[in-house]
Write a protein that holds these residues in place. Structure first.
Motif, PDB file in Angstrom:
ATOM      1  N   MET A 112     -13.615  26.379  23.059  1.00 44.96           N
ATOM      2  CA  MET A 112     -14.143  26.441  23.883  1.00 44.96           C
ATOM      3  C   MET A 112     -15.276  25.681  24.459  1.00 44.96           C
ATOM      4  O   MET A 112     -15.909  25.097  23.926  1.00 44.96           O
ATOM      5  CB  MET A 112     -14.451  28.192  24.489  1.00 44.96           C
ATOM      6  CG  MET A 112     -15.853  28.388  23.573  1.00 44.96           C
ATOM      7  SD  MET A 112     -16.789  29.921  24.278  1.00 44.96           S
ATOM      8  CE  MET A 112     -17.200  29.897  25.567  1.00 44.96           C
ATOM      9  N   ASP A 113     -15.642  25.534  25.912  1.00 43.55           N
ATOM     10  CA  ASP A 113     -16.297  24.551  26.088  1.00 43.55           C
ATOM     11  C   ASP A 113     -17.974  24.593  24.968  1.00 43.55           C
ATOM     12  O   ASP A 113     -18.441  25.561  25.037  1.00 43.55           O
ATOM     13  CB  ASP A 113     -17.065  24.413  27.728  1.00 43.55           C
ATOM     14  CG  ASP A 113     -17.637  23.328  27.581  1.00 43.55           C
ATOM     15  OD1 ASP A 113     -17.788  22.275  27.840  1.00 43.55           O
ATOM     16  OD2 ASP A 113     -18.990  23.723  27.770  1.00 43.55           O
ATOM     17  N   ARG A 114     -17.990  23.485  24.144  1.00 45.09           N
ATOM     18  CA  ARG A 114     -19.252  23.800  23.028  1.00 45.09           C
ATOM     19  C   ARG A 114     -20.744  24.197  24.324  1.00 45.09           C
ATOM     20  O   ARG A 114     -21.289  24.873  23.804  1.00 45.09           O
ATOM     21  CB  ARG A 114     -19.977  22.501  23.071  1.00 45.09           C
ATOM     22  CG  ARG A 114     -20.720  23.060  21.657  1.00 45.09           C
ATOM     23  CD  ARG A 114     -20.542  23.314  20.574  1.00 45.09           C
ATOM     24  NE  ARG A 114     -21.257  22.899  19.341  1.00 45.09           N
ATOM     25  CZ  ARG A 114     -21.510  23.755  18.494  1.00 45.09           C
ATOM     26  NH1 ARG A 114     -21.001  24.042  17.885  1.00 45.09           N
ATOM     27  NH2 ARG A 114     -23.106  23.874  18.088  1.00 45.09           N
ATOM     28  N   ARG A 115     -20.915  23.513  24.771  1.00 40.85           N
ATOM     29  CA  ARG A 115     -22.488  23.663  26.154  1.00 40.85           C
ATOM     30  C   ARG A 115     -22.161  25.428  26.443  1.00 40.85           C
ATOM     31  O   ARG A 115     -23.368  26.407  26.448  1.00 40.85           O
ATOM     32  CB  ARG A 115     -22.382  22.683  26.405  1.00 40.85           C
ATOM     33  CG  ARG A 115     -23.510  23.462  27.930  1.00 40.85           C
ATOM     34  CD  ARG A 115     -23.797  22.187  28.737  1.00 40.85           C
ATOM     35  NE  ARG A 115     -24.457  21.043  28.528  1.00 40.85           N
ATOM     36  CZ  ARG A 115     -25.268  19.776  29.114  1.00 40.85           C
ATOM     37  NH1 ARG A 115     -24.786  20.396  29.896  1.00 40.85           N
ATOM     38  NH2 ARG A 115     -24.861  18.460  28.595  1.00 40.85           N
ATOM     39  N   SER A 116     -20.919  26.016  27.146  1.00 41.58           N
ATOM     40  CA  SER A 116     -21.036  27.464  27.316  1.00 41.58           C
ATOM     41  C   SER A 116     -21.134  28.083  26.424  1.00 41.58           C
ATOM     42  O   SER A 116     -22.207  28.998  26.867  1.00 41.58           O
ATOM     43  CB  SER A 116     -19.828  27.188  28.331  1.00 41.58           C
ATOM     44  OG  SER A 116     -19.646  26.535  28.824  1.00 41.58           O
ATOM     45  N   TYR A 117     -20.790  27.798  25.249  1.00 41.85           N
ATOM     46  CA  TYR A 117     -21.167  28.647  23.936  1.00 41.85           C
ATOM     47  C   TYR A 117     -21.590  28.624  23.397  1.00 41.85           C
ATOM     48  O   TYR A 117     -22.770  29.529  23.696  1.00 41.85           O
ATOM     49  CB  TYR A 117     -19.697  28.128  22.753  1.00 41.85           C
ATOM     50  CG  TYR A 117     -19.786  28.296  21.289  1.00 41.85           C
ATOM     51  CD1 TYR A 117     -19.532  30.355  21.519  1.00 41.85           C
ATOM     52  CD2 TYR A 117     -20.797  27.446  20.670  1.00 41.85           C
ATOM     53  CE1 TYR A 117     -19.878  30.028  19.839  1.00 41.85           C
ATOM     54  CE2 TYR A 117     -20.995  28.939  19.053  1.00 41.85           C
ATOM     55  CZ  TYR A 117     -20.725  29.935  19.174  1.00 41.85           C
ATOM     56  OH  TYR A 117     -20.661  30.575  17.970  1.00 41.85           O
ATOM     57  N   LEU A 118     -22.741  27.622  23.240  1.00 40.58           N
ATOM     58  CA  LEU A 118     -23.926  27.104  23.216  1.00 40.58           C
ATOM     59  C   LEU A 118     -25.103  28.791  24.414  1.00 40.58           C
ATOM     60  O   LEU A 118     -25.508  29.152  23.420  1.00 40.58           O
ATOM     61  CB  LEU A 118     -24.317  26.294  22.657  1.00 40.58           C
ATOM     62  CG  LEU A 118     -23.987  25.568  21.649  1.00 40.58           C
ATOM     63  CD1 LEU A 118     -24.547  24.444  21.165  1.00 40.58           C
ATOM     64  CD2 LEU A 118     -24.312  26.982  19.991  1.00 40.58           C
ATOM     65  N   GLU A 119     -24.612  28.410  25.324  1.00 42.43           N
ATOM     66  CA  GLU A 119     -25.571  29.010  26.475  1.00 42.43           C
ATOM     67  C   GLU A 119     -25.683  30.729  26.226  1.00 42.43           C
ATOM     68  O   GLU A 119     -26.637  31.077  26.771  1.00 42.43           O
ATOM     69  CB  GLU A 119     -25.546  28.635  27.493  1.00 42.43           C
ATOM     70  CG  GLU A 119     -26.015  26.994  27.951  1.00 42.43           C
ATOM     71  CD  GLU A 119     -26.042  25.821  28.620  1.00 42.43           C
ATOM     72  OE1 GLU A 119     -25.687  26.593  30.314  1.00 42.43           O
ATOM     73  OE2 GLU A 119     -26.566  25.004  28.604  1.00 42.43           O
ATOM     74  N   THR A 120     -24.006  30.928  26.357  1.00 43.21           N
ATOM     75  CA  THR A 120     -24.203  31.984  26.057  1.00 43.21           C
ATOM     76  C   THR A 120     -24.677  32.820  25.112  1.00 43.21           C
ATOM     77  O   THR A 120     -25.338  33.732  24.680  1.00 43.21           O
ATOM     78  CB  THR A 120     -21.830  32.606  26.536  1.00 43.21           C
ATOM     79  OG1 THR A 120     -21.954  31.894  27.808  1.00 43.21           O
ATOM     80  CG2 THR A 120     -21.800  33.545  25.979  1.00 43.21           C
ATOM     81  N   LYS A 121     -24.150  32.256  24.027  1.00 39.53           N
ATOM     82  CA  LYS A 121     -24.655  32.557  22.735  1.00 39.53           C
ATOM     83  C   LYS A 121     -25.948  32.693  22.545  1.00 39.53           C
ATOM     84  O   LYS A 121     -26.458  33.601  21.530  1.00 39.53           O
ATOM     85  CB  LYS A 121     -24.587  31.988  21.506  1.00 39.53           C
ATOM     86  CG  LYS A 121     -24.503  32.178  19.797  1.00 39.53           C
ATOM     87  CD  LYS A 121     -23.821  31.353  18.580  1.00 39.53           C
ATOM     88  CE  LYS A 121     -24.256  32.194  17.537  1.00 39.53           C
ATOM     89  NZ  LYS A 121     -23.249  31.228  15.971  1.00 39.53           N
ATOM     90  N   PHE A 122     -26.828  32.114  23.343  1.00 40.67           N
ATOM     91  CA  PHE A 122     -28.240  32.466  22.692  1.00 40.67           C
ATOM     92  C   PHE A 122     -29.019  31.956  23.877  1.00 40.67           C
ATOM     93  O   PHE A 122     -30.384  32.272  23.887  1.00 40.67           O
ATOM     94  CB  PHE A 122     -28.947  30.893  21.685  1.00 40.67           C
ATOM     95  CG  PHE A 122     -28.590  30.359  21.069  1.00 40.67           C
ATOM     96  CD1 PHE A 122     -29.104  31.337  19.585  1.00 40.67           C
ATOM     97  CD2 PHE A 122     -27.160  28.823  20.578  1.00 40.67           C
ATOM     98  CE1 PHE A 122     -28.359  30.815  18.195  1.00 40.67           C
ATOM     99  CE2 PHE A 122     -26.578  29.351  19.587  1.00 40.67           C
ATOM    100  CZ  PHE A 122     -27.569  29.708  18.754  1.00 40.67           C
ATOM    101  N   GLY A 123     -28.662  32.568  25.098  1.00 44.08           N
ATOM    102  CA  GLY A 123     -28.863  33.059  26.185  1.00 44.08           C
ATOM    103  C   GLY A 123     -29.937  31.908  27.214  1.00 44.08           C
ATOM    104  O   GLY A 123     -30.669  32.162  27.884  1.00 44.08           O
TER     105      GLY A 123
END
Length: 135
Positions: A70-81
């Motif tokens: 999945m898109d890295r930015r979306s993944y990180l922002e979802t994972k870390f809030g």
């Protein structure tokens, strides 16, 4: 009549009997694992005759990751809030990588992958006795 006797196999058995099993549980996507492996590699290079037999075991940080990632930015922002929280969470990783002499270019990672196939490759490499170079 004569015979030849070689201590080679005996030495190998003795060496194997004195090996220390080092089981490492890791995911190739994990930056902490990458940093730790770099440090382990450097330590073992200093002792080429080290007593360790290393075996890598799988752990998927993201077992529910879609097969295509999945898109890295979306993944990180979802994972870390959110963006700021993701940045804050990765700062210690960046600092530790730098201190360990490991270069990770996080800004160039566009997709967070599913690591199942990487774990399969590491498993198959283990069958050939080549896990560590593959990891």
């Amino acid at each position: 009549m004569g015979f030849a006797f070689s201590l080679g196999p005996l030495r190998e058995r003795r060496k194997a009997a004195h090996m220390i099993k080092l089981d490492i549980i890791s995911d190739p996507i994990c930056p902490w694992c990458y940093i730790g492996k770099a440090q382990l590699d450097r330590a073992l290079e200093q002792r080429p005759d080290h007593p360790f037999e290393i075996e890598w075991h799988p752990f998927q940080l993201n077992p529910d990751m879609p097969a295509g990632g999945m898109d890295r930015r979306s993944y990180l922002e979802t994972k870390f809030g959110g963006k700021d929280a993701a940045f804050k969470a990765y700062q210690p990783v960046v600092e530790h990588a730098k201190n360990a002499g490991v270069q990770i270019e996080f800004d160039k990672i566009q997709t967070t992958p599913n690591t199942l196939d990487a774990h399969r490759l590491i498993h198959w490499a283990g069958i050939e006795g080549r896990q560590t170079p593959v990891v």
